[in-house]
Design a protein around this motif. Structure first.
Motif, PDB file in Angstrom:
ATOM      1  N   ILE A 157      -0.966   0.206  -3.720  1.00 59.35           N
ATOM      2  CA  ILE A 157      -2.133   0.328  -3.988  1.00 59.35           C
ATOM      3  C   ILE A 157      -2.584   1.494  -2.857  1.00 59.35           C
ATOM      4  O   ILE A 157      -1.629   2.084  -2.655  1.00 59.35           O
ATOM      5  CB  ILE A 157      -2.555  -0.602  -2.809  1.00 59.35           C
ATOM      6  CG1 ILE A 157      -2.621  -2.393  -3.804  1.00 59.35           C
ATOM      7  CG2 ILE A 157      -4.104  -0.527  -2.469  1.00 59.35           C
ATOM      8  CD1 ILE A 157      -2.859  -3.523  -2.487  1.00 59.35           C
ATOM      9  N   VAL A 158      -3.105   2.565  -3.483  1.00 55.10           N
ATOM     10  CA  VAL A 158      -4.070   3.837  -2.763  1.00 55.10           C
ATOM     11  C   VAL A 158      -5.398   3.705  -2.623  1.00 55.10           C
ATOM     12  O   VAL A 158      -5.799   4.439  -1.271  1.00 55.10           O
ATOM     13  CB  VAL A 158      -3.090   4.560  -3.571  1.00 55.10           C
ATOM     14  CG1 VAL A 158      -2.126   5.203  -4.544  1.00 55.10           C
ATOM     15  CG2 VAL A 158      -4.810   4.858  -5.154  1.00 55.10           C
ATOM     16  N   ALA A 159      -6.243   3.082  -2.665  1.00 58.54           N
ATOM     17  CA  ALA A 159      -7.493   2.322  -2.243  1.00 58.54           C
ATOM     18  C   ALA A 159      -7.773   1.248  -2.078  1.00 58.54           C
ATOM     19  O   ALA A 159      -7.879   0.635  -3.982  1.00 58.54           O
ATOM     20  CB  ALA A 159      -8.899   3.573  -3.469  1.00 58.54           C
ATOM     21  N   ASP A 200      -0.206   7.085   1.960  1.00 66.79           N
ATOM     22  CA  ASP A 200      -1.063   7.768   2.153  1.00 66.79           C
ATOM     23  C   ASP A 200      -2.554   6.601   2.347  1.00 66.79           C
ATOM     24  O   ASP A 200      -3.388   7.399   1.371  1.00 66.79           O
ATOM     25  CB  ASP A 200      -1.858   9.180   2.225  1.00 66.79           C
ATOM     26  CG  ASP A 200      -1.008   8.912   0.442  1.00 66.79           C
ATOM     27  OD1 ASP A 200      -0.509   7.869   0.089  1.00 66.79           O
ATOM     28  OD2 ASP A 200      -0.922   9.861   0.112  1.00 66.79           O
ATOM     29  N   ALA A 201      -2.459   5.327   1.825  1.00 64.94           N
ATOM     30  CA  ALA A 201      -3.486   4.664   1.056  1.00 64.94           C
ATOM     31  C   ALA A 201      -4.863   5.280   2.097  1.00 64.94           C
ATOM     32  O   ALA A 201      -4.617   4.699   3.266  1.00 64.94           O
ATOM     33  CB  ALA A 201      -3.246   3.267   0.801  1.00 64.94           C
ATOM     34  N   ASP A 202      -6.352   4.410   1.706  1.00 61.82           N
ATOM     35  CA  ASP A 202      -6.999   4.555   2.432  1.00 61.82           C
ATOM     36  C   ASP A 202      -7.478   2.650   2.117  1.00 61.82           C
ATOM     37  O   ASP A 202      -7.622   2.211   0.950  1.00 61.82           O
ATOM     38  CB  ASP A 202      -8.144   5.040   1.720  1.00 61.82           C
ATOM     39  CG  ASP A 202      -8.006   6.099   1.953  1.00 61.82           C
ATOM     40  OD1 ASP A 202      -7.222   6.890   2.967  1.00 61.82           O
ATOM     41  OD2 ASP A 202      -8.808   7.504   1.550  1.00 61.82           O
ATOM     42  N   PHE A 203      -7.983   1.928   2.918  1.00 61.09           N
ATOM     43  CA  PHE A 203      -8.185   0.635   2.428  1.00 61.09           C
ATOM     44  C   PHE A 203      -9.647   0.989   3.502  1.00 61.09           C
ATOM     45  O   PHE A 203      -9.379   0.501   4.827  1.00 61.09           O
ATOM     46  CB  PHE A 203      -7.347  -0.111   4.053  1.00 61.09           C
ATOM     47  CG  PHE A 203      -7.650  -1.137   3.652  1.00 61.09           C
ATOM     48  CD1 PHE A 203      -8.380  -2.667   2.822  1.00 61.09           C
ATOM     49  CD2 PHE A 203      -7.534  -2.032   5.015  1.00 61.09           C
ATOM     50  CE1 PHE A 203      -9.013  -4.016   3.027  1.00 61.09           C
ATOM     51  CE2 PHE A 203      -8.139  -3.700   4.543  1.00 61.09           C
ATOM     52  CZ  PHE A 203      -8.561  -4.423   3.609  1.00 61.09           C
ATOM     53  N   ARG A 237      -0.656   3.291   5.755  1.00 58.28           N
ATOM     54  CA  ARG A 237       0.127   2.226   5.854  1.00 58.28           C
ATOM     55  C   ARG A 237      -0.075   2.149   7.043  1.00 58.28           C
ATOM     56  O   ARG A 237       0.173   0.535   7.676  1.00 58.28           O
ATOM     57  CB  ARG A 237       1.587   2.354   4.695  1.00 58.28           C
ATOM     58  CG  ARG A 237       2.269   1.088   4.807  1.00 58.28           C
ATOM     59  CD  ARG A 237       3.661   1.374   4.165  1.00 58.28           C
ATOM     60  NE  ARG A 237       3.407   1.333   3.079  1.00 58.28           N
ATOM     61  CZ  ARG A 237       4.600   1.957   1.963  1.00 58.28           C
ATOM     62  NH1 ARG A 237       5.325   2.517   2.959  1.00 58.28           N
ATOM     63  NH2 ARG A 237       4.167   2.212   0.757  1.00 58.28           N
ATOM     64  N   LYS A 274      -9.484  -2.455  -5.928  1.00 58.39           N
ATOM     65  CA  LYS A 274      -8.182  -1.605  -5.880  1.00 58.39           C
ATOM     66  C   LYS A 274      -8.177  -0.921  -7.069  1.00 58.39           C
ATOM     67  O   LYS A 274      -7.799  -1.458  -8.028  1.00 58.39           O
ATOM     68  CB  LYS A 274      -6.965  -2.529  -5.823  1.00 58.39           C
ATOM     69  CG  LYS A 274      -7.050  -3.876  -4.691  1.00 58.39           C
ATOM     70  CD  LYS A 274      -5.757  -4.913  -5.044  1.00 58.39           C
ATOM     71  CE  LYS A 274      -5.927  -5.952  -4.533  1.00 58.39           C
ATOM     72  NZ  LYS A 274      -7.120  -6.743  -4.462  1.00 58.39           N
ATOM     73  N   PHE A 328       0.920  -1.364   0.461  1.00 56.57           N
ATOM     74  CA  PHE A 328      -0.040  -0.256  -0.073  1.00 56.57           C
ATOM     75  C   PHE A 328       0.805   1.277  -0.152  1.00 56.57           C
ATOM     76  O   PHE A 328       1.989   1.139   0.664  1.00 56.57           O
ATOM     77  CB  PHE A 328      -1.150   0.454   0.999  1.00 56.57           C
ATOM     78  CG  PHE A 328      -1.742  -1.384   1.017  1.00 56.57           C
ATOM     79  CD1 PHE A 328      -3.034  -0.567   0.909  1.00 56.57           C
ATOM     80  CD2 PHE A 328      -1.446  -1.999   1.278  1.00 56.57           C
ATOM     81  CE1 PHE A 328      -3.974  -1.492   1.176  1.00 56.57           C
ATOM     82  CE2 PHE A 328      -2.512  -3.589   1.614  1.00 56.57           C
ATOM     83  CZ  PHE A 328      -3.930  -3.254   1.247  1.00 56.57           C
ATOM     84  N   ALA A 329       0.150   2.600  -1.145  1.00 52.08           N
ATOM     85  CA  ALA A 329       1.075   3.456  -1.058  1.00 52.08           C
ATOM     86  C   ALA A 329       1.278   3.999   0.842  1.00 52.08           C
ATOM     87  O   ALA A 329       0.407   3.659   2.001  1.00 52.08           O
ATOM     88  CB  ALA A 329       0.302   4.731  -1.362  1.00 52.08           C
ATOM     89  N   ARG A 335      -6.193   4.221   7.495  1.00 55.27           N
ATOM     90  CA  ARG A 335      -5.822   5.516   6.547  1.00 55.27           C
ATOM     91  C   ARG A 335      -4.513   5.072   6.956  1.00 55.27           C
ATOM     92  O   ARG A 335      -4.034   5.588   7.958  1.00 55.27           O
ATOM     93  CB  ARG A 335      -6.324   6.638   6.660  1.00 55.27           C
ATOM     94  CG  ARG A 335      -7.858   7.278   6.113  1.00 55.27           C
ATOM     95  CD  ARG A 335      -8.229   8.891   5.935  1.00 55.27           C
ATOM     96  NE  ARG A 335      -9.574   8.802   4.604  1.00 55.27           N
ATOM     97  CZ  ARG A 335     -10.563   8.336   5.456  1.00 55.27           C
ATOM     98  NH1 ARG A 335     -10.447   9.048   6.978  1.00 55.27           N
ATOM     99  NH2 ARG A 335     -11.513   8.487   4.540  1.00 55.27           N
TER     100      ARG A 335
END
Length: 141
Positions: free
Chosen positions: A110-112, A29-32, A43, A103, A26-27, A41
């Motif tokens: 992965i950013v989202a 600042d990714a959102d999961f 990593r 994704k 994940f990036a 929010r």
């Protein structure tokens, strides 16, 4: 990383019960959005929350991930859909669960990520045959 490498890395990390390795895809600042609808929010949060489930309700579980589709959106972004089968050996969630994910991948990370459990449409519709027969676009009519 290319999509196939991300999928392989995610599957390997899950099956090892390694939250840090899972989150490494994940990036920063990714959102999961997890399967119960919580928005995680960043990593570090994704790593911590993943490790929590690997150590508790999903301890010893195995995940199989299959790519359903992938398409470029431009600007280095790809939209990727996957389907998963999660096998949980013991505990309150023991058994097998099916899910689908969307994704958004940018430059190999992965950013989202949105995870959705799959349920039987008849059960979801309360065994209402008319509702179960409608397409999702018709549910509000």
């Amino acid at each position: 990383m290319i999509t196939e490498e991300i999928i392989t890395a995610l599957e390997r990390a899950w099956n090892a019960g390694d939250g840090e390795a899972w989150a490494a895809n994940f990036a920063e600042d990714a959102d999961f959005v997890d399967v119960v609808g919580r928005i995680q929010r960043g990593r570090a949060t994704i790593a911590r929350e993943s490790q929590n489930i690997f150590d508790t309700v999903y301890r010893g579980s195995t995940l199989r991930i299959r790519q359903v589709s992938s398409r470029p959106l431009g600007g280095g972004f790809d939209l990727v859909h996957t389907a998963t089968t999660l096998t949980i050996p013991t505990g309150p969630l023991a058994g097998e669960a099916q899910a689908v994910q969307s994704k958004l991948v940018h430059d190999g990370l992965i950013v989202a990520f949105h995870n959705t459990i799959r349920r039987d449409i008849a059960v979801f519709a309360g065994h209402d045959a008319d509702l179960a027969a409608r397409s999702p676009q018709e549910w509000n009519s």
